[in-house]
Design a protein around this motif. Sequence first.
Motif, PDB file in Angstrom:
ATOM      1  N   GLY A   1     -21.096  -4.397   7.880  1.00 31.76           N
ATOM      2  CA  GLY A   1     -22.188  -4.979   7.111  1.00 31.76           C
ATOM      3  C   GLY A   1     -22.438  -6.449   7.388  1.00 31.76           C
ATOM      4  N   PHE A   2     -21.672  -7.044   8.306  1.00 26.12           N
ATOM      5  CA  PHE A   2     -21.879  -8.456   8.656  1.00 26.12           C
ATOM      6  C   PHE A   2     -23.202  -8.637   9.413  1.00 26.12           C
ATOM      7  CE2 PHE A   2     -17.690 -10.933   8.529  1.00 26.12           C
ATOM      8  CZ  PHE A   2     -17.045 -10.041   7.692  1.00 26.12           C
ATOM      9  N   THR A   3     -23.803  -9.770   9.261  1.00 27.41           N
ATOM     10  CA  THR A   3     -24.891 -10.219  10.128  1.00 27.41           C
ATOM     11  C   THR A   3     -24.249 -11.011  11.257  1.00 27.41           C
ATOM     12  OG1 THR A   3     -26.290 -10.444   8.192  1.00 27.41           O
ATOM     13  CG2 THR A   3     -27.054 -11.500  10.218  1.00 27.41           C
ATOM     14  N   VAL A   4     -24.115 -10.397  12.426  1.00 23.52           N
ATOM     15  CA  VAL A   4     -23.378 -11.024  13.518  1.00 23.52           C
ATOM     16  C   VAL A   4     -24.338 -11.856  14.350  1.00 23.52           C
ATOM     17  CG1 VAL A   4     -21.873 -10.636  15.490  1.00 23.52           C
ATOM     18  CG2 VAL A   4     -21.841  -9.032  13.566  1.00 23.52           C
ATOM     19  N   SER A   5     -24.001 -13.122  14.527  1.00 21.51           N
ATOM     20  CA  SER A   5     -24.956 -14.011  15.193  1.00 21.51           C
ATOM     21  C   SER A   5     -24.393 -14.658  16.449  1.00 21.51           C
ATOM     22  CB  SER A   5     -25.399 -15.101  14.227  1.00 21.51           C
ATOM     23  OG  SER A   5     -24.263 -15.751  13.701  1.00 21.51           O
ATOM     24  N   ASP A   6     -23.098 -14.586  16.635  1.00 22.72           N
ATOM     25  CA  ASP A   6     -22.520 -15.364  17.731  1.00 22.72           C
ATOM     26  C   ASP A   6     -21.228 -14.702  18.182  1.00 22.72           C
ATOM     27  OD1 ASP A   6     -22.293 -17.532  19.492  1.00 22.72           O
ATOM     28  OD2 ASP A   6     -20.949 -18.586  18.124  1.00 22.72           O
TER      29      ASP A   6
ATOM     30  N   ALA B   1      -0.315  -5.538  15.583  1.00 25.72           N
ATOM     31  CA  ALA B   1      -0.062  -5.964  16.965  1.00 25.72           C
ATOM     32  C   ALA B   1      -0.022  -4.797  17.924  1.00 25.72           C
ATOM     33  CB  ALA B   1       1.262  -6.723  17.045  1.00 25.72           C
ATOM     34  N   HIS B   2       0.026  -3.580  17.402  1.00 22.21           N
ATOM     35  CA  HIS B   2       0.228  -2.443  18.308  1.00 22.21           C
ATOM     36  C   HIS B   2      -1.064  -1.709  18.633  1.00 22.21           C
ATOM     37  CE1 HIS B   2       4.437  -3.171  18.335  1.00 22.21           C
ATOM     38  NE2 HIS B   2       4.518  -3.105  17.022  1.00 22.21           N
ATOM     39  N   ARG B   3      -2.178  -2.197  18.108  1.00 25.00           N
ATOM     40  CA  ARG B   3      -3.478  -1.640  18.481  1.00 25.00           C
ATOM     41  C   ARG B   3      -4.370  -2.810  18.889  1.00 25.00           C
ATOM     42  NH1 ARG B   3      -5.487   3.475  17.830  1.00 25.00           N
ATOM     43  NH2 ARG B   3      -3.443   3.784  16.903  1.00 25.00           N
ATOM     44  N   PRO B   4      -4.652  -2.925  20.182  1.00 26.13           N
ATOM     45  CA  PRO B   4      -5.460  -4.068  20.634  1.00 26.13           C
ATOM     46  C   PRO B   4      -6.794  -4.107  19.899  1.00 26.13           C
ATOM     47  CG  PRO B   4      -4.593  -2.802  22.508  1.00 26.13           C
ATOM     48  CD  PRO B   4      -4.300  -2.003  21.266  1.00 26.13           C
ATOM     49  N   HIS B   5      -7.195  -5.289  19.509  1.00 26.83           N
ATOM     50  CA  HIS B   5      -8.462  -5.401  18.791  1.00 26.83           C
ATOM     51  C   HIS B   5      -8.946  -6.841  18.849  1.00 26.83           C
ATOM     52  CE1 HIS B   5      -5.434  -6.568  15.789  1.00 26.83           C
ATOM     53  NE2 HIS B   5      -6.388  -7.307  15.217  1.00 26.83           N
ATOM     54  N   HIS B   6     -10.186  -7.031  18.382  1.00 26.09           N
ATOM     55  CA  HIS B   6     -10.739  -8.369  18.328  1.00 26.09           C
ATOM     56  C   HIS B   6     -11.104  -8.665  16.874  1.00 26.09           C
ATOM     57  CE1 HIS B   6     -10.558  -8.730  22.635  1.00 26.09           C
ATOM     58  NE2 HIS B   6     -11.083  -7.511  22.734  1.00 26.09           N
ATOM     59  N   HIS B   7     -11.810  -9.791  16.645  1.00 26.51           N
ATOM     60  CA  HIS B   7     -12.046 -10.192  15.256  1.00 26.51           C
ATOM     61  C   HIS B   7     -13.499 -10.550  14.976  1.00 26.51           C
ATOM     62  CE1 HIS B   7      -7.600 -10.719  15.491  1.00 26.51           C
ATOM     63  NE2 HIS B   7      -7.723 -10.023  14.390  1.00 26.51           N
ATOM     64  N   LEU B   8     -13.880 -10.236  13.750  1.00 30.46           N
ATOM     65  CA  LEU B   8     -15.207 -10.554  13.232  1.00 30.46           C
ATOM     66  C   LEU B   8     -14.978 -11.462  12.034  1.00 30.46           C
ATOM     67  CD1 LEU B   8     -18.262 -10.158  12.769  1.00 30.46           C
ATOM     68  CD2 LEU B   8     -17.722  -7.942  11.720  1.00 30.46           C
ATOM     69  N   VAL B   9     -15.561 -12.673  12.083  1.00 33.11           N
ATOM     70  CA  VAL B   9     -15.249 -13.703  11.094  1.00 33.11           C
ATOM     71  C   VAL B   9     -16.513 -14.141  10.369  1.00 33.11           C
ATOM     72  CG1 VAL B   9     -14.239 -15.992  10.761  1.00 33.11           C
ATOM     73  CG2 VAL B   9     -13.396 -14.523  12.601  1.00 33.11           C
ATOM     74  N   CYS B  10     -16.432 -14.248   9.055  1.00 31.89           N
ATOM     75  CA  CYS B  10     -17.556 -14.793   8.290  1.00 31.89           C
ATOM     76  C   CYS B  10     -17.537 -16.312   8.391  1.00 31.89           C
ATOM     77  CB  CYS B  10     -17.494 -14.373   6.825  1.00 31.89           C
ATOM     78  SG  CYS B  10     -18.834 -15.113   5.850  1.00 31.89           S
ATOM     79  N   ALA B  11     -18.648 -16.866   8.867  1.00 37.10           N
ATOM     80  CA  ALA B  11     -18.720 -18.309   9.072  1.00 37.10           C
ATOM     81  C   ALA B  11     -18.729 -19.048   7.744  1.00 37.10           C
ATOM     82  CB  ALA B  11     -19.973 -18.660   9.871  1.00 37.10           C
ATOM     83  N   HIS B  12     -19.039 -18.361   6.665  1.00 34.22           N
ATOM     84  CA  HIS B  12     -19.149 -19.040   5.374  1.00 34.22           C
ATOM     85  C   HIS B  12     -17.870 -18.979   4.563  1.00 34.22           C
ATOM     86  CE1 HIS B  12     -20.691 -19.682   1.181  1.00 34.22           C
ATOM     87  NE2 HIS B  12     -21.272 -20.685   1.821  1.00 34.22           N
ATOM     88  N   CYS B  13     -17.276 -17.795   4.415  1.00 33.33           N
ATOM     89  CA  CYS B  13     -16.105 -17.676   3.548  1.00 33.33           C
ATOM     90  C   CYS B  13     -14.815 -17.429   4.328  1.00 33.33           C
ATOM     91  CB  CYS B  13     -16.294 -16.558   2.528  1.00 33.33           C
ATOM     92  SG  CYS B  13     -16.214 -14.890   3.218  1.00 33.33           S
TER      93      CYS B  13
END
Lengths: 138, 138
Positions: A118-123, B83-95
């Motif tokens: 549900g994120f608005t992904v911008s970058d 650590a045992h399942r490769p993955h990346h991250h989605l980050v909220c720029a606000h919170c």
Amino acid sequence: MSDLLERLRGRGWRMTAQRRVVAEVLDGEHVHLTADEVHARAVAKLPEISRATVYNTLGELVSLGEVLEVTTDKRAKRYDPNAHRPHHHLVCAHCGAIRDVHPTGNPLADLPSSERFGFTVSDVEVTYRGLCPDCAAA
Amino acid sequence: MSDLLERLRGRGWRMTAQRRVVAEVLDGEHVHLTADEVHARAVAKLPEISRATVYNTLGELVSLGEVLEVTTDKRAKRYDPNAHRPHHHLVCAHCGAIRDVHPTGNPLADLPSSERFGFTVSDVEVTYRGLCPDCAAA
DNA sequence: GACTTGACTTAGACATTGTCCAATGTAGGA
DNA sequence: TCCTACATTGGACAATGTCTAAGTCAAGTC
Ligand SMILES: [Mn+2]
Ligand SMILES: [Mn+2]
Ligand SMILES: [Zn+2]
Ligand SMILES: [Zn+2]
């Protein structure tokens, strides 16, 4: 860099010796200096410049979009004057050398909506890691 | 988590109350706590645990490959038990909310050799940024 | 050129995050 | 139960970054 100084003047910046020196230090390709590295190089040109002014000026340049903050390691932030051409970074895991890189494709397209929560992904930031030629040879 | 404790015992770790508590805190999905957050939660279970032990234990878990260090913001490192399942991250720029994500494709293939500067590239980290549903609504 | 004023700079105190060490405690084997 | 190497502790120290009060100065106005 005089381009940058002109743009800053246009934005109402007072042209001080300190700001000119910081702008001079932040010039070139593949430049990714920490605040203290910027300060050390600025002091060489203007001995009385303070750490606070370097931090202030870097923060302002980032706010204006003229410089990017890069965090390739877990230590200090690095400041990247190559803000007008989108790029990513390639970092040597051994010596910390950083190169600007331009991957093909668009990583944003690789994140399906089912993985967006549900994120608005911008970058997207991509950091490649490996060994530089010098460190691989050693 | 008892899986983790078993593996650690097999590696010759002494099973102390402190290490058990840190392992308990580092359990679950989408967990990305700072060292001080780990310490605060550990103290709730074992009031006398020290900051030094939390830092030591986290460092050891990282060395063993049981926990990943993640630097999504420019502040403290975060510790990721997934650590045992490769993955990346989605980050909220606000919170600052962080989700684990699994993009399609292989970003390593998107870096042509002409953009590798002679590096031996072995790894890639991708951080997506945007607004989480709550912050987008506000 | 001199004046004025608000933006800028400075030094240093303070905050946050992390590392290191000597003294003390203890898990686990003998 | 005893031993001891490994683990923990509190606090000093380091690195990075933020903030403020007081002094300075760039640039507009006359
Ligand atoms: Mn760059
Ligand atoms: Mn994760
Ligand atoms: Zn290298
Ligand atoms: Zn949010």
